[in-house]
Design a protein around this motif. Structure first.
Motif, PDB file in Angstrom:
ATOM      1  N   SER A  20      51.921  65.264  66.862  1.00 23.37           N
ATOM      2  CA  SER A  20      52.489  64.037  67.992  1.00 23.37           C
ATOM      3  C   SER A  20      51.547  63.942  69.833  1.00 23.37           C
ATOM      4  O   SER A  20      52.055  64.522  69.897  1.00 23.37           O
ATOM      5  N   GLU A  21      53.131  62.540  70.133  1.00 26.25           N
ATOM      6  CA  GLU A  21      52.568  61.544  71.080  1.00 26.25           C
ATOM      7  C   GLU A  21      51.205  62.184  71.470  1.00 26.25           C
ATOM      8  O   GLU A  21      50.542  61.919  72.639  1.00 26.25           O
ATOM      9  N   ASN A  22      50.299  61.213  69.904  1.00 30.61           N
ATOM     10  CA  ASN A  22      49.185  60.197  70.599  1.00 30.61           C
ATOM     11  C   ASN A  22      48.748  59.303  70.796  1.00 30.61           C
ATOM     12  O   ASN A  22      50.150  58.678  70.076  1.00 30.61           O
ATOM     13  N   ASN A  44      57.808  56.251  65.341  1.00 29.81           N
ATOM     14  CA  ASN A  44      56.190  54.971  66.095  1.00 29.81           C
ATOM     15  C   ASN A  44      56.573  53.655  66.278  1.00 29.81           C
ATOM     16  O   ASN A  44      57.601  53.602  66.241  1.00 29.81           O
ATOM     17  N   LEU A  48      53.656  64.322  63.461  1.00 27.58           N
ATOM     18  CA  LEU A  48      52.581  62.294  63.583  1.00 27.58           C
ATOM     19  C   LEU A  48      53.442  61.497  64.553  1.00 27.58           C
ATOM     20  O   LEU A  48      53.541  60.102  64.802  1.00 27.58           O
ATOM     21  N   LYS A  63      48.772  68.272  70.078  1.00 27.96           N
ATOM     22  CA  LYS A  63      50.231  67.290  70.502  1.00 27.96           C
ATOM     23  C   LYS A  63      49.408  66.210  71.558  1.00 27.96           C
ATOM     24  O   LYS A  63      49.144  66.937  73.075  1.00 27.96           O
ATOM     25  N   ASN A  91      53.545  58.120  68.130  1.00 27.17           N
ATOM     26  CA  ASN A  91      52.604  57.906  67.862  1.00 27.17           C
ATOM     27  C   ASN A  91      51.923  56.407  67.979  1.00 27.17           C
ATOM     28  O   ASN A  91      53.285  55.462  68.124  1.00 27.17           O
ATOM     29  N   LYS A  92      51.329  55.502  67.462  1.00 29.88           N
ATOM     30  CA  LYS A  92      50.895  54.064  67.707  1.00 29.88           C
ATOM     31  C   LYS A  92      51.176  53.223  66.330  1.00 29.88           C
ATOM     32  O   LYS A  92      50.435  52.139  66.143  1.00 29.88           O
ATOM     33  N   TYR A 145      42.582  58.819  68.794  1.00 34.84           N
ATOM     34  CA  TYR A 145      43.431  57.400  68.246  1.00 34.84           C
ATOM     35  C   TYR A 145      43.264  57.916  66.737  1.00 34.84           C
ATOM     36  O   TYR A 145      43.606  57.082  66.129  1.00 34.84           O
ATOM     37  N   MET A 164      47.906  58.000  67.827  1.00 34.96           N
ATOM     38  CA  MET A 164      47.038  57.320  66.479  1.00 34.96           C
ATOM     39  C   MET A 164      47.412  56.425  65.279  1.00 34.96           C
ATOM     40  O   MET A 164      49.046  55.741  66.174  1.00 34.96           O
TER      41      MET A 164
END
Length: 862
Positions: free
Chosen positions: A531-533, A590, A555, A507, A558-559, A512, A535
């Motif tokens: 989570s909180e990456n 997301n 997840l 986390k 993320n992005k 990416y 991705m």
């Protein structure tokens, strides 16, 4: 437990280890069971109480429940009566209402309850006798934080024949003598835990618990009750009492000594005693500790007192003590032999966290120690300090199973740091300043099951390597939250040596992507938290390719903006064939774009190829759209449903038309550019010549006007002439310098080999020198014509001449031709100059005349 609780698995296990309330109370057995079967977190979608049960019309209460309706909570500022919930759940909580009375009969319909909480109802003043008469299955009852509830009737708890835990915390009770008659064994025959903390009793007289004679109570909590007096015989009626919690009161050590002696003499054998926050200062009260050492007490809590310096003699030999809690005692120093095996031969758990200890540098800990907590010893904000661990500190701690070093400013760990911890199972290094892990650091901990490295700058100075984690073959839980990880190196996969890993927490890093090769060794993985990456949608199956099938994948935040086919395949793979288990894939928060370009093909593929489990997952999903504005924060599942309602049926045809409209002009433009480029390349010589002529025309027409408008002021020059020449003509230049600078009228020439400053840029030096010279001499030879630099200087000199041309006879450009020049080497500019200007030719036979003419040209007035 929420999904975020997976980040605190270590704390959860430690809590069970140290405060387990079961009958065995054996730390070793409890730990072995937990380490063999680590608790899996339970995940719930959305909010903690997502199920709306509506408003109870009979009472005005708002009621909500968790999924499965196992817990129901009712509340509300219009809730004036006890609610009537039709759902049969085992847990009911009634909180923050305006109920002023629990009347007889209000609870009769809740005969099935096991847990009932009536809390924080600040207008509640009365609980009528017989209110609980029909709750024979109730095991836990809490009537707490009801500040207007001042008394309890003696018959209030009639009917609670199965009640084990009774909590009456922070009500308005002031006299304990008015409470204990309600706890008589005939009414509460199975009561084992009574918590009446945070009530203002102040004193406990000798006969306070006489009504409870013969009670089965084993644990009594009297914390924060403002107690300053307890009679020495107060607890004698409670013959089964084992745990006494007296923390945060104002009792003197003499009072405590008296009732402990009395209890011991009368056979009330305590096993756990809480004396935290009693105000003890400087040193632990030695007489009190000697008395405790003679009792059956095994767990002693002295936290939140003030023992700044603990010496080797601060504690007497205490052979029965298994757990010693010294948290937050402001300790700055502890003697090396304070907890030696000779004094604490049975010590299994030692808490020294939240102090000001500078580190641990001794190895005289008890050989029997199983749990050691040294966390949060980094000082305060004004006086922070690094935490040091001495070499071979744990060499004699072979029985240690749990070591907590979190929230310490530990800079680095090495192969000798944990030497001796061959049986360590849990190691917590969370929230430190750890930036270096030495090679082979964990070789000394081959049985480690849980490693928490969260919130450390691990990647600040190096990449993670398998050599750093060597020896962790039995590791099951690895927490790498917020460690600055950007990627994993598949060529040096750190997970190759962790085949038994079941929980991987990544986390809040900077990932990416994650590759199948990274996860491939983790065949037993059950929980993966990403989570909180950063991705984004992946275009190659990850879990399907790796053959890894976790129970839970997080997840969140993320992005991810769309569902690629590879993502759909991975989701389907994870959800399918789970047996009785239910997989959870969290995608909340997301950046899903809900438009036809991103969701149409996904919806179409799901409709045609999706399994029933996959379709159900999307239909029940809670993740939301982030754009466009019309769909912001609405469910992605709702948008996919709108696609089925013909919203995007024209998208595919429209898309083909748009592709053609964008593609055709692009292709035509590209062809035109290629044709024009080919023509320019073939005619490049002519184009250069045309541009050259255009420059001359512009110079003569416009630059002349500019100069005339600014006047004809005389300019002083640093050099009489700048000489442009080729290195092969260096001998001729030497002769020129000798002739012009050594004889009257002593001219000053700019020769780049002599006059350019060392370190300056050649191009800038040439431009500056031309501008500072009255004339520019071009020494044109065959080698000069070949040189690219000379051609460039010729071009500059011609621009300089055009710029200064003002209609007078002054021409700054002087040409000297040496020998024959092959026509193929002549540039356009040189051809033009040799045809349009009179130049000097070097004559070997008449050198004196040559130098005279050159000197006359350079000295004439302008």
């Amino acid at each position: 437990m929420k999904s975020s609780d997976v980040m605190h698995i270590a704390s959860y296990i430690w809590l069970l280890l140290c405060y387990a309330q079961n009958a065995r109370s054996n730390l070793v057995e409890e730990y072995e069971e937990l380490s063999a079967h680590p608790p899996l977190p339970q995940f719930h979608r959305g909010l903690e109480l997502p199920v709306e049960l509506g408003v109870d019309t009979s009472s005005g209460c708002i009621c909500r429940a968790v999924y499965g309706n196992t817990i129901v909570v009712c509340f509300g500022i219009y809730c004036a009566k006890f609610p009537k919930v039709r759902i049969k759940s085992e847990v009911l909580r009634v909180r923050t209402t305006i109920i002023n009375k629990v009347a007889r009969g209000d609870l009769d319909a809740y005969y099935y309850l096991r847990v009932l909480d009536i809390e924080a109802n600040h207008q509640l003043t009365q609980v009528q006798p017989g209110s609980f008469q029909n709750l024979s299955k109730l095991e836990h009852l809490s009537v707490s934080y009801n500040t207007q509830l001042l008394s309890i009737d003696n018959r209030t708890f009639e009917g609670l024949t199965s009640l084990k835990n009774l909590t009456l915390v922070n009500n308005g009770f002031t006299n304990i003598l008015e409470l204990t008659p309600a706890f008589i064994p005939s009414i509460l025959p199975t009561l084992t835990w009574l918590d009446i903390s945070e009530n203002s009793f102040e004193k406990i007289p000798a006969h306070a618990f006489v009504p409870m004679m013969g009670s089965t109570i084993r644990k009594l909590d009297l914390c924060l009750c403002r107690l300053d007096y307890i009679h020495e015989d107060s607890f004698l009626p409670l013959q089964n009492l084992k745990e006494l919690q007296l923390g945060e009161n104002d009792l003197s050590s003499n009072l405590i000594e008296n009732f402990l002696i009395s209890m011991s003499q009368e056979g009330v054998n305590l096993t756990r005693l809480d004396l935290s926050g009693m105000g003890f200062r400087k040193q632990p009260p030695k007489r009190l500790l000697e008395i405790i050492a003679q009792t059956t007490i095994k767990w002693l809590n002295l936290a939140h007192n003030q023992f700044e310096i603990i010496t080797n003699d601060s504690f007497p030999p205490m052979f029965n003590i298994e757990l010693l809690d010294l948290r937050n005692i402001l300790a700055i120093s502890i003697g090396g032999d304070t907890f030696s095996p000779s004094k604490f031969p049975n010590l299994k758990a030692l808490f020294l966290n939240n102090n000001y200890l500078p580190g641990i540098h001794y190895n005289h800990l008890s050989d029997q120690l199983i749990y050691l907590d040294l966390s949060n010893n980094q000082g305060d904000v004004e006086n922070p300090m690094y935490y040091e661990i001495g070499r071979d500190t744990f060499i004699n701690s072979r029985e240690l199973r749990v070591l907590n070093l979190s929230f310490n400013a530990i800079k680095a760990i090495f192969e000798y740091t944990f030497r001796g911890l061959s049986n360590l199972k849990i190691l917590n290094l969370e929230n430190g300043t750890l930036y270096h892990i030495g090679l082979g650091t964990f070789n000394s901990t081959p049985r480690l099951k849980l490693l928490n490295l969260a919130n450390n700058p691990l990647t600040a100075s190096q990449n993670l390597s398998s050599a750093q984690f060597e020896g962790l073959n039995e590791l099951r839980v690895l927490i790498l939250k917020n460690c600055g990880i950007k990627q994993f190196n598949d060529d040096d996969n750190i997970f190759e040596i962790m085949p038994n890993l079941t929980h991987l927490i990544l986390k809040n890093n900077q990932l990416y992507y994650i590759t199948p090769e990274t996860l491939k060794p983790l065949k037993l993985l059950q929980v993966l938290d990403l989570s909180e990456n950063l991705m984004i949608a992946w275009w190659r199956p990850i879990f399907l390719s790796a053959g890894v099938k976790p129970i839970h994948i997080d997840l969140k935040n993320n992005k991810i903006s769309l569902f690629s086919l590879s993502m759909i395949q991975d989701i389907s793979y994870i959800l399918e064939n789970r047996g009785n288990k239910t997989a959870e894939i969290e995608l909340m928060d997301n950046m899903f774009t809900c438009d036809c370009s991103t969701m149409y093909k996904t919806s179409l593929w799901l409709e045609v190829n999706g399994s029933s489990v996959l379709k159900q997952y999307f239909s029940n999903s809670e993740f939301r759209c982030s754009s466009p504005d019309v769909w912001e924060y609405k469910k992605v599942a709702d948008y996919m449903t709108s696609i089925k309602r013909l919203n995007c049926l024209v998208y595919e045809h429209f898309n083909h038309v748009m592709v053609f409209m964008w593609t055709a002009p692009t292709v035509i433009t590209f062809i035109i550019i290629v044709i024009v480029g080919t023509v320019i390349y073939k005619c490049r010589i002519y184009i250069r010549y045309w541009l050259f002529l255009a420059k001359i025309a512009i110079g003569r027409k416009f630059i002349r006007k500019s100069l005339k408008s600014t006047g004809n002021e005389l300019k002083s020059y640093k050099y009489d002439a700048f000489v442009s020449y080729c290195n092969e003509d260096r001998d001729f230049i030497s002769e020129m310098v000798s002739q012009l600078e050594s004889h009257p009228p002593y001219l000053k020439l700019c020769i780049y080999e002599r006059d350019f400053e060392i370190g300056s840029y050649i191009s800038e030096a040439v431009l500056t020198s031309i501008n500072e010279s009255k004339y520019v001499i071009l020494l044109i030879s065959n080698n000069f014509a070949k040189s690219q630099w000379c051609r460039w200087e010729t071009q500059l000199a011609e621009y300089h001449r055009l710029f200064l041309e003002d209609g007078t006879a002054y021409d700054p450009l002087v040409l000297i031709k040496i020998g024959d020049i092959e026509n193929k080497y002549l540039s356009t500019t040189l051809k033009y100059l040799l045809k349009s200007k009179i130049y000097h030719c070097w004559d070997e036979t008449n050198q004196t005349e040559f130098w005279r003419k050159l000197r006359n040209v350079l000295t004439r007035k302008v």
